[in-house]
Structure formats: C-alpha cells, structure tokens
Design a protein around this motif. Sequence first.
Motif, PDB file in Angstrom:
ATOM      1  N   GLU A 123       0.869  -1.177   0.000  1.00 19.40           N
ATOM      2  CA  GLU A 123       0.000   0.000   0.000  1.00 19.40           C
ATOM      3  C   GLU A 123       0.906   1.227   0.000  1.00 19.40           C
ATOM      4  O   GLU A 123       1.789   1.348   0.851  1.00 19.40           O
ATOM      5  CB  GLU A 123      -0.905   0.008   1.231  1.00 19.40           C
ATOM      6  N   ASP A 124       0.672   2.092  -0.943  1.00 16.05           N
ATOM      7  CA  ASP A 124       1.492   3.290  -1.092  1.00 16.05           C
ATOM      8  C   ASP A 124       0.603   4.519  -0.942  1.00 16.05           C
ATOM      9  O   ASP A 124       0.055   5.032  -1.918  1.00 16.05           O
ATOM     10  CB  ASP A 124       2.187   3.269  -2.462  1.00 16.05           C
ATOM     11  N   PRO A 125       0.444   5.022   0.287  1.00 12.61           N
ATOM     12  CA  PRO A 125      -0.445   6.168   0.529  1.00 12.61           C
ATOM     13  C   PRO A 125      -0.015   7.457  -0.158  1.00 12.61           C
ATOM     14  O   PRO A 125      -0.791   8.399  -0.225  1.00 12.61           O
ATOM     15  CB  PRO A 125      -0.407   6.345   2.047  1.00 12.61           C
ATOM     16  N   SER A 126       1.201   7.514  -0.678  1.00 12.82           N
ATOM     17  CA  SER A 126       1.639   8.732  -1.366  1.00 12.82           C
ATOM     18  C   SER A 126       1.072   8.814  -2.785  1.00 12.82           C
ATOM     19  O   SER A 126       1.238   9.825  -3.455  1.00 12.82           O
ATOM     20  CB  SER A 126       3.168   8.801  -1.401  1.00 12.82           C
ATOM     21  N   GLN A 127       0.415   7.758  -3.251  1.00 11.83           N
ATOM     22  CA  GLN A 127      -0.173   7.722  -4.595  1.00 11.83           C
ATOM     23  C   GLN A 127      -1.580   8.326  -4.586  1.00 11.83           C
ATOM     24  O   GLN A 127      -2.158   8.567  -3.537  1.00 11.83           O
ATOM     25  CB  GLN A 127      -0.249   6.272  -5.098  1.00 11.83           C
ATOM     26  N   GLU A 128      -2.125   8.503  -5.771  1.00  5.10           N
ATOM     27  CA  GLU A 128      -3.521   8.927  -5.906  1.00  5.10           C
ATOM     28  C   GLU A 128      -4.394   7.876  -5.222  1.00  5.10           C
ATOM     29  O   GLU A 128      -4.041   6.694  -5.210  1.00  5.10           O
ATOM     30  CB  GLU A 128      -3.897   9.029  -7.387  1.00  5.10           C
ATOM     31  N   PRO A 129      -5.527   8.251  -4.651  1.00  5.94           N
ATOM     32  CA  PRO A 129      -6.362   7.294  -3.903  1.00  5.94           C
ATOM     33  C   PRO A 129      -6.666   5.996  -4.651  1.00  5.94           C
ATOM     34  O   PRO A 129      -6.655   4.918  -4.058  1.00  5.94           O
ATOM     35  CB  PRO A 129      -7.648   8.080  -3.624  1.00  5.94           C
ATOM     36  N   GLU A 130      -6.897   6.075  -5.968  1.00  6.89           N
ATOM     37  CA  GLU A 130      -7.222   4.854  -6.709  1.00  6.89           C
ATOM     38  C   GLU A 130      -5.999   3.968  -6.936  1.00  6.89           C
ATOM     39  O   GLU A 130      -6.121   2.814  -7.362  1.00  6.89           O
ATOM     40  CB  GLU A 130      -7.906   5.173  -8.043  1.00  6.89           C
ATOM     41  N   LEU A 131      -4.797   4.467  -6.631  1.00  6.08           N
ATOM     42  CA  LEU A 131      -3.574   3.691  -6.836  1.00  6.08           C
ATOM     43  C   LEU A 131      -2.914   3.229  -5.527  1.00  6.08           C
ATOM     44  O   LEU A 131      -1.882   2.563  -5.568  1.00  6.08           O
ATOM     45  CB  LEU A 131      -2.554   4.514  -7.638  1.00  6.08           C
ATOM     46  N   VAL A 132      -3.497   3.574  -4.392  1.00  6.32           N
ATOM     47  CA  VAL A 132      -2.883   3.262  -3.099  1.00  6.32           C
ATOM     48  C   VAL A 132      -2.653   1.766  -2.911  1.00  6.32           C
ATOM     49  O   VAL A 132      -1.595   1.339  -2.466  1.00  6.32           O
ATOM     50  CB  VAL A 132      -3.734   3.831  -1.934  1.00  6.32           C
ATOM     51  N   ASP A 133      -3.635   0.955  -3.270  1.00 12.54           N
ATOM     52  CA  ASP A 133      -3.532  -0.488  -2.985  1.00 12.54           C
ATOM     53  C   ASP A 133      -3.641  -1.345  -4.242  1.00 12.54           C
ATOM     54  O   ASP A 133      -4.327  -2.358  -4.262  1.00 12.54           O
ATOM     55  CB  ASP A 133      -4.568  -0.903  -1.954  1.00 12.54           C
ATOM     56  N   VAL A 134      -2.913  -0.966  -5.276  1.00 13.61           N
ATOM     57  CA  VAL A 134      -2.962  -1.741  -6.513  1.00 13.61           C
ATOM     58  C   VAL A 134      -1.626  -2.397  -6.853  1.00 13.61           C
ATOM     59  O   VAL A 134      -1.514  -3.081  -7.869  1.00 13.61           O
ATOM     60  CB  VAL A 134      -3.438  -0.883  -7.714  1.00 13.61           C
ATOM     61  N   ALA A 135      -0.615  -2.193  -6.040  1.00 17.79           N
ATOM     62  CA  ALA A 135       0.723  -2.697  -6.373  1.00 17.79           C
ATOM     63  C   ALA A 135       1.167  -3.791  -5.419  1.00 17.79           C
ATOM     64  O   ALA A 135       0.636  -3.961  -4.328  1.00 17.79           O
ATOM     65  CB  ALA A 135       1.736  -1.549  -6.341  1.00 17.79           C
ATOM     66  N   GLY A 136       2.160  -4.523  -5.888  1.00 14.65           N
ATOM     67  CA  GLY A 136       2.808  -5.537  -5.062  1.00 14.65           C
ATOM     68  C   GLY A 136       4.267  -5.631  -5.461  1.00 14.65           C
ATOM     69  O   GLY A 136       4.667  -5.212  -6.545  1.00 14.65           O
ATOM     70  N   SER A 137       5.074  -6.145  -4.551  1.00 13.98           N
ATOM     71  CA  SER A 137       6.492  -6.367  -4.849  1.00 13.98           C
ATOM     72  C   SER A 137       6.691  -7.828  -5.200  1.00 13.98           C
ATOM     73  O   SER A 137       6.083  -8.713  -4.592  1.00 13.98           O
ATOM     74  CB  SER A 137       7.351  -6.004  -3.638  1.00 13.98           C
ATOM     75  N   GLU A 138       7.555  -8.072  -6.168  1.00 15.34           N
ATOM     76  CA  GLU A 138       7.844  -9.432  -6.619  1.00 15.34           C
ATOM     77  C   GLU A 138       9.356  -9.576  -6.767  1.00 15.34           C
ATOM     78  O   GLU A 138      10.013  -8.690  -7.310  1.00 15.34           O
ATOM     79  CB  GLU A 138       7.161  -9.695  -7.954  1.00 15.34           C
ATOM     80  N   CYS A 139       9.894 -10.686  -6.257  1.00 11.25           N
ATOM     81  CA  CYS A 139      11.334 -10.930  -6.340  1.00 11.25           C
ATOM     82  C   CYS A 139      11.616 -12.409  -6.549  1.00 11.25           C
ATOM     83  O   CYS A 139      10.835 -13.261  -6.113  1.00 11.25           O
ATOM     84  CB  CYS A 139      12.032 -10.511  -5.043  1.00 11.25           C
ATOM     85  N   ILE A 140      12.744 -12.678  -7.182  1.00  7.95           N
ATOM     86  CA  ILE A 140      13.323 -14.021  -7.219  1.00  7.95           C
ATOM     87  C   ILE A 140      14.766 -13.824  -6.783  1.00  7.95           C
ATOM     88  O   ILE A 140      15.522 -13.078  -7.428  1.00  7.95           O
ATOM     89  CB  ILE A 140      13.237 -14.672  -8.607  1.00  7.95           C
ATOM     90  N   VAL A 141      15.122 -14.448  -5.663  1.00 11.74           N
ATOM     91  CA  VAL A 141      16.437 -14.217  -5.063  1.00 11.74           C
ATOM     92  C   VAL A 141      16.987 -15.511  -4.467  1.00 11.74           C
ATOM     93  O   VAL A 141      16.239 -16.371  -4.007  1.00 11.74           O
ATOM     94  CB  VAL A 141      16.367 -13.094  -3.989  1.00 11.74           C
ATOM     95  N   GLY A 142      18.281 -15.628  -4.488  1.00  8.20           N
ATOM     96  CA  GLY A 142      18.974 -16.763  -3.889  1.00  8.20           C
ATOM     97  C   GLY A 142      20.285 -16.270  -3.317  1.00  8.20           C
ATOM     98  O   GLY A 142      20.430 -15.102  -2.980  1.00  8.20           O
ATOM     99  N   GLY A 143      21.271 -17.143  -3.235  1.00  5.64           N
ATOM    100  CA  GLY A 143      22.577 -16.758  -2.721  1.00  5.64           C
ATOM    101  C   GLY A 143      22.637 -16.850  -1.215  1.00  5.64           C
ATOM    102  O   GLY A 143      22.010 -17.717  -0.597  1.00  5.64           O
ATOM    103  N   THR A 144      23.369 -15.933  -0.639  1.00  3.91           N
ATOM    104  CA  THR A 144      23.541 -15.925   0.821  1.00  3.91           C
ATOM    105  C   THR A 144      23.040 -14.605   1.373  1.00  3.91           C
ATOM    106  O   THR A 144      22.754 -13.667   0.618  1.00  3.91           O
ATOM    107  CB  THR A 144      25.028 -16.096   1.196  1.00  3.91           C
ATOM    108  N   MET A 145      23.023 -14.528   2.687  1.00  3.46           N
ATOM    109  CA  MET A 145      22.566 -13.287   3.313  1.00  3.46           C
ATOM    110  C   MET A 145      23.498 -12.129   2.968  1.00  3.46           C
ATOM    111  O   MET A 145      23.057 -11.009   2.760  1.00  3.46           O
ATOM    112  CB  MET A 145      22.449 -13.475   4.821  1.00  3.46           C
ATOM    113  N   GLY A 146      24.795 -12.401   2.897  1.00  3.48           N
ATOM    114  CA  GLY A 146      25.757 -11.349   2.602  1.00  3.48           C
ATOM    115  C   GLY A 146      25.893 -11.034   1.129  1.00  3.48           C
ATOM    116  O   GLY A 146      26.282  -9.930   0.756  1.00  3.48           O
ATOM    117  N   GLU A 147      25.574 -12.010   0.267  1.00  2.00           N
ATOM    118  CA  GLU A 147      25.682 -11.822  -1.181  1.00  2.00           C
ATOM    119  C   GLU A 147      24.456 -12.413  -1.871  1.00  2.00           C
ATOM    120  O   GLU A 147      24.499 -13.500  -2.439  1.00  2.00           O
ATOM    121  CB  GLU A 147      26.955 -12.492  -1.704  1.00  2.00           C
TER     122      GLU A 147
END
Length: 175
Positions: A123-147
Amino acid sequence: MNRTTRIGPAPAVTLLAGAVALAGLLAGCAPGDPGPTTTPSAPPTTSEPAETTPPATETAPPSEEPAARGAGSSLEAIDAYALCRAQTGRFYGDPGRTVFAPFDAATVLQRDDGLWYVYMDVEDPSQEPELVDVAGSECIVGGTMGEPQWELFGSIARDVADESIADYNRPLGGA
C-alpha cells in the motif's frame, strides 16, 4: 431455625496450619535442598501415575545453541522476504508511509532451482487514492545473506499477481 455447628479448630487456626504446611513443602523445593525428610501419605489411586520428565542431567543430551547465522548463511524464507522488501522499497513513494504485507501474509515459495520467489501486497499512501492499494512487490532471489543473487525484483500490479504466483517456477531469462 437454622443452626450451624462447627467442629474442629477455628478458621484462622486452620488457615495458619495450612500455611505452615505449605511453607514446609516449599522449603523442600529449594535448589540444592534434598527435600523434606518425611513424605506425607496420600490416599491410594486407581489410575496410573503421571509420567515425569527426568532431570536434564540424567538423560537429556546437552542443549545445543542454534548455529549462528551470518553473511555466508543460505537464505531462508524470512530472509528472502526481508531482502525483497528492502530491494523494492525504492519503487514506492514515501518510505515512511509505504506499507508492505507482513511475512505471514506474503507468498514466499522455494523454486525447483533453490531460489526463493516472493510476492507481497504493498500500500502506497503517497499515490492517488485509486492507486494506493494496486501494487505488489515481486522478487526471485537466492545466494547468501551477505551476497544475495538477484534474478528479478520489482513492482507489479495486483491484478496480475495471481498469474505470476502460479508461474513462480518459470524459467529465468525469459526462456
């Protein structure tokens, strides 16, 4: 006429005797104390006695500290979530107001190649009201905590999130 007859000592005397008996029992429970020298008799029971846990010094193996995790540790689900949240935070407005779904509400799946797929609503309250809750984050990650090994990270529209989650194990590199 109702009449009550009391037999035995006065209530104050009974309470005092009970407190003295309890104090005597508790005194036998002090660490290093072998306990009371007499055992009060208890009425016989017909059920099996409850199992007790033996003292740790007799049969239990020594407790092991969990292995310390550091920069060289492989990622776990919670690590992949935290990394994704940190990596994608810059795609939204005011970081102090951006609200990421908590770990238990996010989708974190381990892929066949060992990498982690992460999706969380944002939820990004800094967006226009109709855009506050339309996004999501997506990642594919591996490796180690440090790298961390980043294969994908970004922001996606929630209306395509179900399709992306269903295809979490897709080949990397667009193939």
